[in-house]
Design a protein around this motif. Structure first.
Motif, PDB file in Angstrom:
ATOM      1  N   LEU A   4      19.101  18.093  50.987  1.00 25.41           N
ATOM      2  CA  LEU A   4      18.469  19.157  50.205  1.00 25.41           C
ATOM      3  C   LEU A   4      17.569  18.642  49.094  1.00 25.41           C
ATOM      4  O   LEU A   4      16.776  19.397  48.533  1.00 25.41           O
ATOM      5  CB  LEU A   4      19.550  20.071  49.612  1.00 25.41           C
ATOM      6  CG  LEU A   4      20.394  20.844  50.631  1.00 25.41           C
ATOM      7  CD1 LEU A   4      21.454  21.678  49.922  1.00 25.41           C
ATOM      8  CD2 LEU A   4      19.523  21.733  51.508  1.00 25.41           C
ATOM      9  N   ASP A   5      17.685  17.362  48.750  1.00 30.11           N
ATOM     10  CA  ASP A   5      16.872  16.832  47.653  1.00 30.11           C
ATOM     11  C   ASP A   5      15.528  16.283  48.136  1.00 30.11           C
ATOM     12  O   ASP A   5      14.760  15.733  47.354  1.00 30.11           O
ATOM     13  CB  ASP A   5      17.630  15.730  46.905  1.00 30.11           C
ATOM     14  CG  ASP A   5      17.996  14.563  47.819  1.00 30.11           C
ATOM     15  OD1 ASP A   5      18.060  14.767  49.052  1.00 30.11           O
ATOM     16  OD2 ASP A   5      18.242  13.455  47.306  1.00 30.11           O
ATOM     17  N   ILE A   6      15.233  16.433  49.416  1.00 29.95           N
ATOM     18  CA  ILE A   6      13.961  15.941  49.948  1.00 29.95           C
ATOM     19  C   ILE A   6      12.834  16.883  49.549  1.00 29.95           C
ATOM     20  O   ILE A   6      12.887  18.084  49.816  1.00 29.95           O
ATOM     21  CB  ILE A   6      14.008  15.822  51.486  1.00 29.95           C
ATOM     22  CG1 ILE A   6      15.072  14.808  51.910  1.00 29.95           C
ATOM     23  CG2 ILE A   6      12.641  15.413  52.030  1.00 29.95           C
ATOM     24  CD1 ILE A   6      14.770  13.389  51.491  1.00 29.95           C
ATOM     25  N   VAL A   7      11.827  16.333  48.889  1.00 31.73           N
ATOM     26  CA  VAL A   7      10.654  17.105  48.481  1.00 31.73           C
ATOM     27  C   VAL A   7       9.498  16.763  49.426  1.00 31.73           C
ATOM     28  O   VAL A   7       9.218  15.584  49.648  1.00 31.73           O
ATOM     29  CB  VAL A   7      10.254  16.772  47.024  1.00 31.73           C
ATOM     30  CG1 VAL A   7       8.972  17.501  46.646  1.00 31.73           C
ATOM     31  CG2 VAL A   7      11.386  17.145  46.076  1.00 31.73           C
ATOM     32  N   PRO A   8       8.827  17.753  49.991  1.00 24.39           N
ATOM     33  CA  PRO A   8       7.714  17.462  50.903  1.00 24.39           C
ATOM     34  C   PRO A   8       6.610  16.663  50.202  1.00 24.39           C
ATOM     35  O   PRO A   8       6.165  17.029  49.118  1.00 24.39           O
ATOM     36  CB  PRO A   8       7.206  18.852  51.303  1.00 24.39           C
ATOM     37  CG  PRO A   8       8.341  19.784  51.029  1.00 24.39           C
ATOM     38  CD  PRO A   8       9.074  19.197  49.861  1.00 24.39           C
ATOM     39  N   ILE A   9       6.194  15.562  50.831  1.00 22.36           N
ATOM     40  CA  ILE A   9       5.123  14.722  50.283  1.00 22.36           C
ATOM     41  C   ILE A   9       3.854  15.010  51.077  1.00 22.36           C
ATOM     42  O   ILE A   9       3.700  14.553  52.217  1.00 22.36           O
ATOM     43  CB  ILE A   9       5.488  13.229  50.378  1.00 22.36           C
ATOM     44  CG1 ILE A   9       6.824  12.946  49.672  1.00 22.36           C
ATOM     45  CG2 ILE A   9       4.372  12.373  49.767  1.00 22.36           C
ATOM     46  CD1 ILE A   9       7.350  11.540  49.899  1.00 22.36           C
ATOM     47  N   ILE A  10       2.954  15.770  50.484  1.00 21.01           N
ATOM     48  CA  ILE A  10       1.728  16.186  51.151  1.00 21.01           C
ATOM     49  C   ILE A  10       0.532  15.595  50.418  1.00 21.01           C
ATOM     50  O   ILE A  10       0.405  15.750  49.201  1.00 21.01           O
ATOM     51  CB  ILE A  10       1.601  17.724  51.188  1.00 21.01           C
ATOM     52  CG1 ILE A  10       2.867  18.366  51.764  1.00 21.01           C
ATOM     53  CG2 ILE A  10       0.363  18.138  51.965  1.00 21.01           C
ATOM     54  CD1 ILE A  10       3.156  18.001  53.195  1.00 21.01           C
ATOM     55  N   THR A  11      -0.320  14.915  51.163  1.00 20.74           N
ATOM     56  CA  THR A  11      -1.535  14.342  50.573  1.00 20.74           C
ATOM     57  C   THR A  11      -2.726  14.624  51.491  1.00 20.74           C
ATOM     58  O   THR A  11      -2.560  14.739  52.710  1.00 20.74           O
ATOM     59  CB  THR A  11      -1.407  12.817  50.384  1.00 20.74           C
ATOM     60  OG1 THR A  11      -1.192  12.208  51.664  1.00 20.74           O
ATOM     61  CG2 THR A  11      -0.260  12.474  49.454  1.00 20.74           C
ATOM     62  N   PRO A  12      -3.940  14.710  50.932  1.00 22.68           N
ATOM     63  CA  PRO A  12      -5.126  14.838  51.789  1.00 22.68           C
ATOM     64  C   PRO A  12      -5.319  13.561  52.610  1.00 22.68           C
ATOM     65  O   PRO A  12      -5.034  12.460  52.133  1.00 22.68           O
ATOM     66  CB  PRO A  12      -6.274  15.029  50.799  1.00 22.68           C
ATOM     67  CG  PRO A  12      -5.626  15.454  49.520  1.00 22.68           C
ATOM     68  CD  PRO A  12      -4.290  14.787  49.506  1.00 22.68           C
TER      69      PRO A  12
END
Length: 652
Positions: free
Chosen positions: A93-101
């Protein structure tokens, strides 16, 4: 709030506990419920200021509608990938989505980079995943359906490359044109912030050294305001201290009838200060009288208070000449304002056993630094540290600020580090620096001359900021006259354009640099109409406006009847760049780096040039769509200019 809705609205928060308030209540004057308790609901309710109302939020039938209404493209992808991660990996549950261009648009538009770090956590515990690529594939397979995504691919060690739907991109740009660019504002990080910037000293001229604080602080305030944060713009002027005894006594001696004509009595402020300082250093009797004058001033004697007020007012009139040229709005709360709060602040610190005696002074020792923070001098007087601590107490308790930003030169970094550390030891601020309420020191480097030394005139005096700005305007005006604009424009148009370009050039030349570095002040470079300069960008905007005017079309009507099409590759590249505007503002504001926004603006103008070179606009079958794309580019450029404090020009 359901867990799913929470996750969609706050894709980068691990859990609601991230917004819990620290234990810092040290005064009953703090609100019964500090703003941090209501942070979650506040962020949702602020959508009421946009087309998406609270009522609609309560009645949405699907998360797709929430996604359509709230957040940037990056935030929407974070929500989608957040759902995929929770669905496939419910124990993490502590996984944060890592989104980059994506750096290379041949691979996609955005990228999710969670596979490698997630694989490292679950390796051995979840046998089905032998490699990071398998984790990436599982994330991709769990993505919910969304009209914004055309397709995904797996690359390298599990990167999930995302290609956006061109049709969705076009609709979003068209919707912005109809609803306004404000609907693209990022979610606010806090409810109320204080930006403490400019902060000149009374009785001294503003000079080039104040330039960076003033325009960097203004840009940060504008970016926060764009995100619907209430920003209290504070001018913490130096209007209190021992120097006023010197100034007041000099005023009394040189102009005994100063009350009859107070403005004329002081005359040139800089010269007045220099002469009084010269006498203070050379005349011991005058020095003694000046020291007694300080006591009289601080004791509240009417004559001394009136003289002090007149000196302050004379300074403000000079400051306002600069602020008027720069378009800066500030509310003054100087050192004198916080002076009455110092005893209370020091009393609270003493109750926490933080203040101790040291060689006749009262000091606070902060962890990791051997030199103490002096809060009361040997002679019993207060200093910058005591004033700053009192100001912080007031801003937290009376003004309920959640984020306080101090914009000063990097030379003051240690002072702020010690002052912040003392406040954390007292419990005024949370121990974790990224929790609210928080404080940030925004440091900046020097303005240098072409000789590589601190920027000064030939006479080695600091450059007055008013003179510098007027020089920029006059040079622009001369260039415009040389180009024959004086014959085509009215005198007012010429003056306004020269001001917009001249003042904008000075601002942009500063803001495009990383604030932590020194930069060289050079009129020829900043007023060049080629390269990464305000002149080039303002001309680019004017050219876009000219294209629209030459078409003879009414853009407002085109918004109603036309649509945006991004079929050509250069149209799509430009469209993607436009859609990334909100996340760029958010990044620039989060990191307090205006140069990120400048880089975006320059690249936007370059993408537009490629589009216009390869895509005929007026007279083409796609004329309506491409005129709308021109207008969308101009709208975003104007918002960038506004955030940088630069006035756009519409013809050149």
């Amino acid at each position: 709030m359901t867990a799913a809705l929470y996750a969609y609205l706050f894709p980068t928060a691990a859990s609601p506990s991230q917004f819990a308030p620290p234990k810092l209540l040290f005064s009953s004057k703090f609100s019964q419920i500090p703003p941090h308790f209501s942070h979650l609901s506040t962020r949702i309710l602020r959508t009421a200021s946009r087309p998406f109302s609270v009522a609609k939020l309560q009645s949405v039938s699907s998360m797709a509608e929430v996604m359509e209404r709230v957040g940037s493209v990056k935030q929407q992808l974070q929500r989608l990938f957040g759902e995929a991660l929770r669905d496939k990996f419910p124990d993490e549950l502590d996984i944060v989505p890592i989104i980059t261009p994506c750096k290379d648009l041949r691979h996609g538009d955005y990228q999710c980079n969670n596979a490698m770090s997630l694989f490292a956590k679950i390796k051995g515990r979840v046998p089905e995943f032998k490699k990071p690529q398998a984790v990436g594939q599982a994330i991709m397979d769990s993505l919910p359906d969304s009209e914004m995504i055309r397709g995904c691919t797996i690359a390298g060690p599990g990167y999930v490359n995302v290609t956006l739907s061109t049709e969705w991109m076009a609709k979003r740009i068209h919707k912005m044109l109809i609803d306004g660019v404000e609907t693209w504002a990022p979610e606010p990080p806090v409810q109320r912030a204080i930006a403490d910037f400019s902060s000149p000293n009374i009785a001294k001229e503003m000079h080039v050294g104040h330039l960076r604080s003033t325009i960097i602080g203004d840009t940060l305030a504008r970016m926060l305001e764009f995100q619907n944060v209430e920003v209290l713009r504070r001018n913490h002027v130096g209007d209190w201290g021992t120097q006023f005894g010197m100034l007041i006594e000099y005023l009394f001696e040189e102009n005994p009838n100063w009350e009859a004509a107070p403005t004329e009595a002081i005359g040139d402020l800089q010269g007045f200060y220099k002469e009084s300082k010269k006498k203070f250093d050379a005349d011991s009797d005058f020095k003694e009288r000046a020291q007694k004058a300080v006591v009289s001033l601080q004791g509240g004697e009417e004559k001394y208070r009136k003289a002090w007020a007149q000196i302050c007012e004379t300074s403000r009139r000079e400051f306002d000449k600069v602020y008027l040229r720069l378009g800066i709005k500030l509310e003054e709360k100087g050192e004198s304002f916080y002076n009455p709060y110092i005893p209370k602040a020091l009393e609270l610190l003493s109750k926490e056993n933080l203040i101790e005696e040291s060689e006749g002074a009262r000091v606070i020792y902060v962890g990791g630094i051997t030199r103490p923070l002096i809060v009361v001098k040997k002679d019993g007087g207060y200093n910058y540290a005591s004033t700053d601590l009192a100001a912080l107490w007031y801003r937290l308790n009376e003004e309920k600020a959640e984020w306080i930003i101090y914009v000063t030169d990097v030379g003051q970094r240690e002072h702020f580090e010690m002052f912040f550390a003392a406040a954390r030891q007292a419990g005024w601020l949370p121990a974790e620096e990224d929790k609210y309420p928080k404080v940030s020191h925004v440091g900046f480097g020097l303005v240098l001359g072409e000789d590589g030394k601190r920027f000064r005139t030939r006479a080695t005096e600091v450059v007055k900021l008013v003179d510098l700005l007027d020089e920029a305007k006059n040079r622009c005006k001369a260039a415009l006259i040389e180009r024959g604009k004086a014959e085509k424009w009215t005198g007012e148009e010429l003056e306004q354009t020269a001001e917009a370009i001249g003042y904008g050039a000075v601002k942009y030349a500063d803001l495009k640099n990383n604030r932590l570095t020194n930069y060289t002040f050079n009129f020829d470079q900043m007023l060049n109409d080629k390269g990464n300069t305000a002149v080039y960008l303002l001309y680019a905007h004017a050219r876009i406006c000219s294209i629209i005017r030459r078409s003879g079309r009414d853009v407002e009507e085109l918004k109603k009847v036309g649509t945006v099409d991004l079929a050509h590759p250069d149209e799509r590249v430009l469209g993607l760049h436009l859609l990334q505007f909100p996340e760029v503002v958010e990044e620039a504001c989060t990191n307090m780096l205006p140069n990120i926004l400048c880089e975006y603006l320059y690249n936007l103008s370059e993408d537009f040039t490629k589009f216009y070179t390869n895509c005929q606009v007026v007279g083409s079958p796609q004329e309506i769509s491409r005129l709308l794309l021109c207008e969308a580019t101009a709208v975003v450029m104007r918002k960038c200019f506004f955030l940088l404090g630069i006035t756009p020009v519409y013809k050149i």
